[in-house]
Motif scaffolding. Structure first.
Motif, PDB file in Angstrom:
ATOM      1  N   LEU A   1      -1.516  13.487  11.160  1.00 35.40           N
ATOM      2  CA  LEU A   1      -2.134  12.993  12.393  1.00 35.40           C
ATOM      3  C   LEU A   1      -1.130  12.901  13.538  1.00 35.40           C
ATOM      4  CD1 LEU A   1      -1.357   9.733  12.967  1.00 35.40           C
ATOM      5  CD2 LEU A   1      -2.838   9.427  10.995  1.00 35.40           C
TER       6      LEU A   1
ATOM      7  N   ARG B   1      -3.904  14.370  15.502  1.00 29.70           N
ATOM      8  CA  ARG B   1      -4.360  13.682  16.714  1.00 29.70           C
ATOM      9  C   ARG B   1      -3.321  13.700  17.825  1.00 29.70           C
ATOM     10  NH1 ARG B   1      -6.552   8.159  13.730  1.00 29.70           N
ATOM     11  NH2 ARG B   1      -7.746   9.199  12.062  1.00 29.70           N
TER      12      ARG B   1
ATOM     13  N   HIS C   1      -0.342   5.982  17.434  1.00 30.16           N
ATOM     14  CA  HIS C   1      -0.551   6.470  16.069  1.00 30.16           C
ATOM     15  C   HIS C   1       0.741   6.404  15.256  1.00 30.16           C
ATOM     16  CE1 HIS C   1      -4.307   8.187  17.726  1.00 30.16           C
ATOM     17  NE2 HIS C   1      -4.728   8.109  16.479  1.00 30.16           N
TER      18      HIS C   1
ATOM     19  N   LEU D   1       1.557   2.740  14.234  1.00 24.27           N
ATOM     20  CA  LEU D   1       0.654   2.237  13.197  1.00 24.27           C
ATOM     21  C   LEU D   1       0.830   2.955  11.863  1.00 24.27           C
ATOM     22  CD1 LEU D   1      -2.605   1.778  15.301  1.00 24.27           C
ATOM     23  CD2 LEU D   1      -1.028   0.004  14.505  1.00 24.27           C
ATOM     24  N   ALA D   2       1.581   4.060  11.864  1.00 22.63           N
ATOM     25  CA  ALA D   2       1.805   4.812  10.625  1.00 22.63           C
ATOM     26  C   ALA D   2       3.174   4.543  10.011  1.00 22.63           C
ATOM     27  CB  ALA D   2       1.647   6.310  10.888  1.00 22.63           C
TER      28      ALA D   2
ATOM     29  N   GLN E   1       1.553  -1.916   9.184  1.00 23.85           N
ATOM     30  CA  GLN E   1       1.018  -0.557   9.090  1.00 23.85           C
ATOM     31  C   GLN E   1      -0.499  -0.560   8.943  1.00 23.85           C
ATOM     32  OE1 GLN E   1       2.613   1.734   5.837  1.00 23.85           O
ATOM     33  NE2 GLN E   1       1.504   3.599   6.389  1.00 23.85           N
ATOM     34  N   GLN E   2      -1.149   0.363   9.677  1.00 25.68           N
ATOM     35  CA  GLN E   2      -2.602   0.468   9.650  1.00 25.68           C
ATOM     36  C   GLN E   2      -3.100   1.872   9.322  1.00 25.68           C
ATOM     37  OE1 GLN E   2      -4.691  -2.218  10.117  1.00 25.68           O
ATOM     38  NE2 GLN E   2      -2.825  -3.449  10.177  1.00 25.68           N
ATOM     39  N   LEU E   3      -2.221   2.878   9.420  1.00 26.57           N
ATOM     40  CA  LEU E   3      -2.646   4.269   9.256  1.00 26.57           C
ATOM     41  C   LEU E   3      -1.742   5.005   8.265  1.00 26.57           C
ATOM     42  CD1 LEU E   3      -3.165   5.223  13.029  1.00 26.57           C
ATOM     43  CD2 LEU E   3      -4.958   4.643  11.389  1.00 26.57           C
ATOM     44  N   ALA E   4      -2.266   6.108   7.743  1.00 26.17           N
ATOM     45  CA  ALA E   4      -1.494   7.091   6.968  1.00 26.17           C
ATOM     46  C   ALA E   4      -0.735   6.468   5.800  1.00 26.17           C
ATOM     47  CB  ALA E   4      -0.529   7.832   7.895  1.00 26.17           C
TER      48      ALA E   4
END
Length: 232
Positions: free
Chosen positions: A122, A128, A173, A176-177, A183-186
Motif C-alpha cells: 500500500l 495507495r 499510510h 499507520l503501518a 499501528q493500524q495498517l499492514a
C-alpha cells in the motif's frame, strides 16, 4: 533486513544525497550552512539507526518520533514565525519545483523494498501511493511555468496543493503501518524499512524537505502578483 539487496541501500542513500543537493539549490544564501546542518542531522539519525535504536517497536512514545519530531517542529516554526516565513519567501521557486523529481527514485526504492516485504504494498504505486505523479510532472511544470511561461501562478498553486495532498496521503499510510503500539495498517507486511539505516532518512530527512518545499511554494504563491523567478 538481511534479504534486502545492497543495491536498494545504495540507491536510497544516493537518493537522500540528491534530495539534499536539490533542496540546497533553492537556497539563495548560505546554502553550504543548510547543507552542513542537514548532513549533521542525517548523520546523527544514521548512527541511531545503525545502533538498532528504532527497532524497539514496543516503546511508548514510539522512538521514531525522535526522527520525525524535530524536522516537523522546524517546518512548523518556518510557517508560524515571521523569520521563518521570510526564509520561505527567499527560496527560489523554480528550484523548489524541480526538487520534487526526487520523489521518483524514492518511489522506485519503495517498490523494490515492497518486493522484499520491508514495506507494505500500500506504500507503493501499486497500492495507495500516487506520490510518484508529483515527481514525474515536476520537470513539465518547471518547463511550462519558468521556461516557456505558458502556465502561471494558478497552475503551480494547484500542482503544489495536489502534491501536498499526495504527500499527506502516503505519510499517513506509512505512519499507520510502522510496527508500534499505534499501528493500524499492514500487520502482515508492516513498514519496517524506516527502522533501519539508511531508509530511516526517508521520514527524518527526505519527507520533511518535500514538505518544506511545498510550504515555501504555497507561501510565495499566495501573492496574486507572483511572477516566475529563480536560479535553475
Amino acid at each position: 533486513m538481511a534479504q534486502v539487496p545492497i543495491l536498494l541501500y545504495i540507491a536510497f542513500g544516493l537518493t537522500t544525497v540528491l534530495a539534499v543537493w536539490l533542496f540546497c539549490r533553492a537556497v539563495p544564501r548560505r546554502a553550504l550552512v543548510v547543507a552542513a546542518g542537514l548532513a549533521l542531522w542525517l548523520l546523527g539519525q544514521g548512527v541511531l539507526a545503525l545502533t538498532g535504536f528504532y527497532t524497539n517497536t514496543h516503546a511508548l512514545p514510539p522512538r521514531l518520533l525522535l526522527a520525525v519530531g524535530p524536522p516537523l517542529l522546524v517546518a512548523l516554526l518556518l510557517v508560524i514565525t515571521p523569520r521563518g516565513r521570510h526564509l520561505l519567501a527567499q527560496l527560489w521557486p523554480d528550484a523548489l519545483t524541480l526538487f520534487h523529481v526526487v520523489r521518483v527514485p524514492v518511489e522506485v526504492v519503495l517498490f523494490g523494498l515492497a518486493q522484499y516485504r520491508a514495506v507494505p504494498t500500500l506504500m507503493t504505486f501499486e497500492g495507495r501511493n500516487w506520490d510518484i505523479l508529483t515527481g514525474l510532472t515536476a520537470p513539465l511544470l518547471y518547463y511550462l511555468v519558468f521556461r516557456r511561461r505558458q502556465l502561471g501562478r494558478r497552475a503551480l498553486l494547484v500542482w503544489n496543493l495536489v502534491g501536498l495532498g499526495l504527500l499527506v496521503n502516503i505519510v499517513a499510510h506509512a505512519v499507520l503501518a510502522v510496527p508500534s503500539p499505534l499501528q493500524q495498517l499492514a500487520f502482515e507486511q508492516p513498514n519496517v524499512a524506516v527502522l533501519y539505516f539508511p531508509f530511516g532518512w526517508l521520514p527524518a530527512g527526505v519527507v520533511p524537505l518535500v514538505l518544506v518545499a511545498h510550504l515555501a511554494a504555497l507561501w510565495q504563491l499566495r501573492q496574486p502578483a507572483w511572477e516566475p523567478a529563480g536560479v535553475a
